[in-house]
Design a protein around this motif. Structure first.
Motif, short mmCIF file in Angstrom:
data_model
loop_
_atom_site.label_atom_id
_atom_site.label_comp_id
_atom_site.label_asym_id
_atom_site.label_seq_id
_atom_site.Cartn_x
_atom_site.Cartn_y
_atom_site.Cartn_z
N GLY A 1 -10.80 6.23 4.08
CA GLY A 1 -11.12 6.15 2.66
C GLY A 1 -10.47 4.98 1.95
O GLY A 1 -10.36 4.98 0.73
N GLY A 2 -10.02 3.99 2.68
CA GLY A 2 -9.57 2.74 2.07
C GLY A 2 -8.23 2.80 1.37
O GLY A 2 -7.82 1.83 0.75
N ARG A 3 -7.51 3.93 1.45
CA ARG A 3 -6.20 3.94 0.80
C ARG A 3 -5.21 3.19 1.68
O ARG A 3 -4.99 3.56 2.83
CB ARG A 3 -5.72 5.38 0.60
N PRO A 4 -4.60 2.11 1.19
CA PRO A 4 -3.71 1.31 2.05
C PRO A 4 -2.35 1.98 2.21
O PRO A 4 -1.46 1.77 1.40
CB PRO A 4 -3.62 -0.03 1.31
N ARG A 5 -2.21 2.82 3.21
CA ARG A 5 -0.93 3.51 3.42
C ARG A 5 -0.06 2.74 4.40
O ARG A 5 -0.57 2.04 5.27
CB ARG A 5 -1.19 4.92 3.94
N GLY B 1 -3.94 15.10 5.82
CA GLY B 1 -4.53 14.97 4.49
C GLY B 1 -5.18 16.27 4.08
O GLY B 1 -5.03 16.74 2.96
#
Lengths: 656, 299
Positions: free
Chosen positions: B170-174, B295
């Protein structure tokens, strides 16, 4: 009262050094990087309470325990270079852990400490059992301990190798990292240490008497055997606890009593008082130093490896200040002469060597089972088997020659190429090449090793030259150089990765990678370095009798020792390139040749035995665990070790 | 006995003697046709050969490989050559490879390998060279040498898989810290110059380890260093020594770490740390699955 006064005087230098240790620890606390993040304060407090403080306490306690252990061992064995590792405690503990992790991981999960303790105790018990018949004679005890220790180290290295790189924790643990996360280790060591101190105090009187020779001690009514056994058990227990809790801390058990003596301690009481303090201070300073020199939260090197880094040069520096008489240490010459020279019949030996050569060239294992190679297959396989055979044989000859030289120069049956420090020095050369060039070829590797061996030798010669090579001094210098070199190797091994892997392959000693280049090198080196030794046969017979006798018969003792030491160093460097530094051949072959008449015959017999041992070991290493190969250094130790132990155990009682 | 007759005739003896002294080697590029029977000492190459459907006739340490690298599966037809550091050259000879792919890790074995078959050296872990590009290059080179178009397909498939996995996040830069526990006090960490670093980059994640590494990894690092990574996910790459779990469970420091307290520790299982594209893909898949599972658990 005078005694208390002199004791206080003895402690004075250690008060100063203790303050230095304290200041360094304060610097560690002051300069350590601050933690980041919102919980930094809470985490920092946890780190201080659960990591830094227990670590500092552990350094002091381990140093004290090892110092006491070393002092007890040196006293009871009457040998200034005895230390927990000479009894095989550390190697035994590490082997037990390695084996358990490989074959019974559940056991390690239940009690890592228990496994290590069992291994260390088993090794020490083995040493005692083997030397029991000889009344726990100090020389036999140390000799047995060293053989067992090397067998354990070789086996351990093989298992690590067989498991690949995933025993990273073993490298770290093996090198003795003091990084902790709880008070468990210091509390355990503290309880053992306090029991040990009480026991040592109770043993003070018998210990003082032990300084007399056996007959004197017996007439005073001391149960000699029982006292020695108790003292040794106490020392083993202390050292095994330390090894079990934090890993192998090199050198402290050897250095602490030596430093105590150098600082003026003379009587057993004084040495027992000062050695634990010396050990605690030395280890504490070392532990702070590796933390200060490291970057971020990573130590520069594991503390156990660093103690030898600091301790080795320190001992070398102190050596010229040690007052000693240039004489063969009493009792140390016995094992060489205890085996009565008998017939010089070499026929069975020659037949065995020939049979092994035929076996090694013809018989092997393939995917379809046992195989006798003939015709085209033979010539194809010869390209691989031939160089191995030649290199193993040549290395055996060279190691046997080096071992004979060392034992004759030092008049010390424990002397061997390994103890000269040159084998380990060549390993440092190899490590340096691996660092400078990512993936070196064989010529670079050999060059690096030769350079390393040469540097180790030069350092040793410079230190020893001042005393025209007294036997004890040469051996001690070699041990210091060897400890220093092995410390560097441990630090590299602890880093893991491919460099560590390449070093581990070398350490375990394998002829597998031998090609025509290595075989030719080994053969030429054996001819050039081993053949001239027959010209020195007279020196070899005279030197063990001591410098005075040598001078009486017109021998320039210092020069003779220097020439022979140079030969021994060269022989060691090249043979260790082929079979690694662990092989027992340099120690064994001269012992196994002891039944031959002195002089040239015995030297030739030792060389033939050395070659036979390594050729046989090389063949077995190829077929035993097929297709997995066992390093030949290990097999040499496994074949020769038990035989030497049997010899020692059933040794002829007629000394001389 | 395999053959009858004299053990060695004169011609063979002479040839063998010459071989002993001079060391015969296969001239480079002597074989121009596509090879069909590869062999290798290197696990990264072994992985790649298996992944492009060209299993080697022989490879090293298969027992460990099945435990540590896990995939791709090694067919029973592959001959085990023993330890990577102590390969059994006689067995390799009898396996009759027509090409040996070697890497810089085993450069010291090259003279002996060259007496068995032509050697082609392909290295992924070279200082100053991104390992991902080198791994792609290696896969292509192997495919070309064996005349297998599957190599190109595998590269494309891997890149598609990575894109799919990245989309699942989902594109969250973790930030992720890829580590490997050596014992309860030390870990090994992998930098941008590792295949794990390359995987993180392609997944759109951030490698939390910024310090320089040597040949893709740094070890040993004290556990204390983890305190600084308060918002990173800790990815534990197996195998983890079995006795480590109980010690960490009791460690005050470990349990006080922000990542541990907030459940940001991912236990990934074993992955070959010095692998090629297959190891990278396996790491990426295990990591994304673990992240997605967490998640969901966290809501």
């Amino acid at each position: 009262m005078a005694d208390i006064g002199s004791s206080l005087r003895l402690l004075r230098p250690w008060v100063g050094l203790g303050l230095l240790a304290l200041a360094l620890f304060a610097a560690v606390l002051e300069t350590r990087p601050s933690l980041l993040g919102p919980d930094a304060l809470a985490l920092d407090r946890i780190l201080l309470m659960h990591s830094l403080l227990p670590r500092a306490a552990t350094a002091l306690l381990c140093g004290a325990a090892l110092g006491l252990s070393g002092a007890l061992l040196q006293r009871v064995l009457r040998n200034p270079i005895a230390d927990p590792s000479t009894l095989g405690i550390a190697a035994g503990a590490q082997l037990a852990l390695t084996l358990a992790m490989t074959f019974a991981p559940a056991l390690v999960a239940v009690s890592r400490e228990g496994v290590a303790l069992a291994g260390g105790a088993a090794a020490a018990a083995g040493v005692l059992a083997l030397s029991w018949k000889r009344g726990l004679d100090p020389v036999i005890v140390v000799l047995s301990g060293m053989v067992i220790s090397m067998i354990a180290a070789a086996l351990g290295a093989f298992v690590v190798l067989a498991r690949g790189e995933y025993l990273m924790s073993l490298y770290i643990w093996g090198a003795g990292s003091l990084s902790l996360q709880s008070w468990d280790a210091p509390i355990t060591i503290a309880t053992r240490l306090s029991v040990g101190v009480v026991a040592a105090v109770l043993l003070l009187r018998p210990l003082a008497i032990l300084g007399l020779d056996d007959a004197g001690a017996r007439s005073l009514g001391v149960g000699l055997l029982a006292t020695r056994l108790m003292v040794m058990l106490l020392a083993v227990w202390l050292a095994a606890t330390v090894t079990a809790e934090v890993g192998i801390i090199g050198f402290v058990g050897l250095a602490a009593p030596a430093f105590a003596r150098l600082a003026g301690a003379r009587t057993p009481r004084q040495i027992l008082l000062v050695a634990p303090i010396a050990g605690a201070v030395v280890l504490s300073i070392t532990d702070s130093a590796v933390q200060l020199a490291g970057s971020g939260f990573a130590d520069l090197a594991p503390t156990g490896a660093a103690t030898a880094l600091l301790g080795g040069p320190l001992l070398l520096w102190l050596l010229p200040r040690v007052r000693s008489t240039d004489r063969a240490p009493a009792g140390l010459v016995a094992p060489l002469s205890m085996l009565k020279p008998s017939s010089g019949n070499a026929t069975p030996l020659l037949l065995l060597a020939a049979a092994l050569i035929v076996l090694a060239l013809l018989v092997g294992r393939g995917p379809d089972g046992w195989d006798i190679a003939t015709g085209d297959l033979f010539s194809e396989l010869l390209a691989f088997r031939g160089p191995r055979l030649v290199a193993a044989g040549a290395a055996g000859v060279m190691l046997a020659a080096a071992g004979t030289l060392m034992q004759r120069i030092t008049a010390n049956p424990m002397a061997s190429p390994e103890l000269l420090g040159v084998g380990a020095g060549s390993g440092v050369g190899l490590a340096a090449v691996l660092f400078l060039v990512g993936f070196p070829g064989p010529i670079l590797m050999l060059g690096g090793m030769a350079a390393g061996a040469l540097v180790a030798l030069i350092v040793m010669l410079i230190v020893a030259a001042r005393s025209s090579f007294g036997p004890e001094r040469l051996l001690l210098a070699g041990i210091a150089v060897g400890a220093f070199s092995m410390a560097i190797l441990s630090a590299v091994l602890a880093g893991g990765g491919m460099r560590a892997y390449a070093l581990l392959v070398w350490l375990s000693g394998s002829t597998n990678r031998v090609g025509p280049f290595e075989a030719t090198t080994a053969l030429v080196a054996a001819l050039v370095l081993a053949a001239p030794l027959f010209l020195f046969a007279r020196w070899l017979d005279i030197l063990p009798l001591g410098a005075d006798v040598g001078r009486c018969v017109g021998l320039k003792v210092g020069r003779a020792r220097l020439v022979l030491a140079l030969f021994a160093a060269g022989l060691t460097a090249i043979s260790s390139f082929i079979v690694g530094p662990l092989s027992l051949v340099g120690l064994l072959a001269p012992h196994l040749a002891a039944r031959f008449p002195r002089g040239r015959t015995r030297l030739a017999a030792a060389m033939l035995i050395g070659a036979t041992l390594l050729i046989g070991a090389d063949w077995l290493s190829r077929i035993v665990a097929f297709p997995y190969q066992v390093p030949v250094g290990l097999f040499a130790a496994l074949i020769g070790g038990p035989y030497l132990l049997r010899l020692l155990r059933h040794g002829d009682a007629n000394h001389g | 006995m395999r053959e009858h007759g004299p053990l060695l005739n004169r011609r063979q003896a002479l040839a063998a003697g010459a071989a002993l002294l001079a060391g015969t080697a296969w001239p480079k590029g002597a074989v121009s046709a596509a090879a069909t029977c590869p062999a290798t000492l290197d696990w990264a190459i072994l992985e790649t050969l298996l992944a492009i459907g060209a299993p080697p006739v022989a490879a090293t340490e298969l027992v460990q490989f099945r435990d540590v690298a896990v995939e791709p599966a090694v067919p029973l037809s592959v001959t085990d050559l023993g330890l990577r550091g102590l390969p059994n050259f006689e067995t390799l000879l009898l396996a009759r490879p027509d090409i040996i792919f070697n890497s810089n890790f085993y450069a010291s074995s090259e003279p002996l390998l060259a007496r068995i078959a032509p050697v082609e050296s392909l290295s992924i872990y070279v200082p100053g060279k991104p390992p991902f590009d080198a791994a792609v290059e290696m896969t292509r080179a192997i495919g070309a040498r064996l005349g297998r178009a599957e190599a190109e397909d595998f590269i494309t498939r891997t890149s598609d898989d990575m894109a799919t996995l990245s989309a699942r996040l989902g594109g969250r830069p973790r930030a992720v810290l890829p580590i490997n526990l050596g014992d309860a006090r030390h870990f090994r960490t992998f930098g941008a110059d590792s295949m794990f670093g390359a995987a993180l980059e392609q997944l759109g994640l951030v490698n939390a380890w910024k310090a320089p590494t040597s040949y893709s990894a740094t070890a040993p690092v004290g556990l204390e260093a983890l305190a600084g990574y308060d918002d990173a996910w800790i990815a534990l790459i197996g195998p983890t020594p079995r006795e480590v779990g109980p010690v960490l469970a009791r460690s005050a420091f470990w349990n006080a770490l922000p990542a541990v307290r907030s459940g940001r520790v991912l236990d990934l299982g074993p992955v070959n740390p010095f692998g090629a594209l297959p190891a990278m893909a396996r790491f990426a898949r295990l990591l994304v699955e673990a992240l997605v599972a967490k998640g969901r658990g966290l809501g």
